[in-house]
Design an enzyme around this catalytic site. Sequence first.
Site, mmCIF file in Angstrom:
data_model
loop_
_atom_site.group_PDB
_atom_site.id
_atom_site.type_symbol
_atom_site.label_atom_id
_atom_site.label_comp_id
_atom_site.label_asym_id
_atom_site.label_seq_id
_atom_site.Cartn_x
_atom_site.Cartn_y
_atom_site.Cartn_z
ATOM 1 N N TYR A 57 0.851 -1.191 0.000
ATOM 2 C CA TYR A 57 0.000 0.000 0.000
ATOM 3 C C TYR A 57 0.886 1.241 0.000
ATOM 4 O O TYR A 57 1.573 1.533 0.973
ATOM 5 C CB TYR A 57 -0.919 0.016 1.224
ATOM 6 N N HIS A 126 0.060 -12.201 1.409
ATOM 7 C CA HIS A 126 -0.972 -11.409 0.751
ATOM 8 C C HIS A 126 -1.656 -12.154 -0.396
ATOM 9 O O HIS A 126 -2.867 -12.058 -0.593
ATOM 10 C CB HIS A 126 -0.348 -10.106 0.232
ATOM 11 N N LEU A 211 -17.873 -3.447 2.611
ATOM 12 C CA LEU A 211 -18.859 -2.486 2.097
ATOM 13 C C LEU A 211 -18.759 -2.331 0.582
ATOM 14 O O LEU A 211 -19.159 -1.317 0.014
ATOM 15 C CB LEU A 211 -18.673 -1.126 2.782
ATOM 16 N N PHE A 215 -19.336 0.969 -2.295
ATOM 17 C CA PHE A 215 -20.553 1.006 -3.110
ATOM 18 C C PHE A 215 -21.793 0.697 -2.291
ATOM 19 O O PHE A 215 -22.861 1.280 -2.509
ATOM 20 C CB PHE A 215 -20.415 0.008 -4.255
#
Length: 334
Positions: A57, A126, A211, A215
Amino acid sequence: MTVLRKLGRHGPQVFPIGLGCMGMSEFYGAHDDAESIRTIHHALDRGINFIDTADIYGPHTNERLVGRAIADRRDGVVLATKFGIVRDAANPVARGVDGRPEYVRASCDASLQRLGVDHIDLYYQHRVDPQVPIEETVGAMAELVKAGKVRWLGLSEAGADTVERAHRVHPISALQSEYSLWTRDVDEGGGHSILATCRRLGIALVPYSPLGRGFLTGAIRSPADFAEDDYRRASPRFMGENFARNLALVDKVQALARDKGCSPAQLALAWVLARGEQVVPIPGTRQVRNLDDNLGALDVVLDAADMAAIDAVFPADAAAGTRYPEQMMGLLAR
């Protein structure tokens, strides 16, 4: 009083909702580190003790951000980070995976340095590397536990068989996978589904994007709502006819939420939380007000009739479009 949930049979107890920090540094348009740190501090003040990041990230900048935010509160945080996705500086969209033992060790040391901590509580692979037997990768991760650099191990987006094999090498405390009203891959396969496997082995499921990448909150009404550099512009579910079809589903969720007296986000999160005591979602947000709204899901009680009503308007296979572009889809459920 909020009842804590456990990450695996021998893992730590955590607040029922964690905080995903990815969007604080990348992928969802402009970001503000000061605002993100305020949100992390507010989360800790509200009792959230499970904070999630990853080395890719940013890349790398999110771990540094999280490290700064928790520096004076480290003892109260169950800190999770990940290794294994490799990015190409020349092609920011490209993704590779690396599960070699030497990469595992180097990645852990680098994450410890960026986070400014002496150990990582939960260390995930990951994505599974198909070129490296999972036994070798998890074996290297287990060595990190013995060395005191890591406390518990996790996998992300791994298939049921891989989870079983990994768990035989060293106990896996958590599996992080996308899971929400519109992404129910972990339910597929009946008794041999990923969720069923986790339940049988005593592994926590940690849903990311519960979530639907924002959206399911109902706040996104048009592709124009996304910033120019928001990666959702290139995500199949947010493009063309798929967007319109999925928006119609969200409108139905909004109607159910109104009847229930809660926000759409709270209804969607409550649905995930109702899937079992071993499920700990990590919705991401950069803003305090959204975090507080998410926490309201803990007060939403869904009975069997509510769950049936939700499934009636948003059945398991209803979402239009794949959840990632084709290249990324190939990295899932290995």
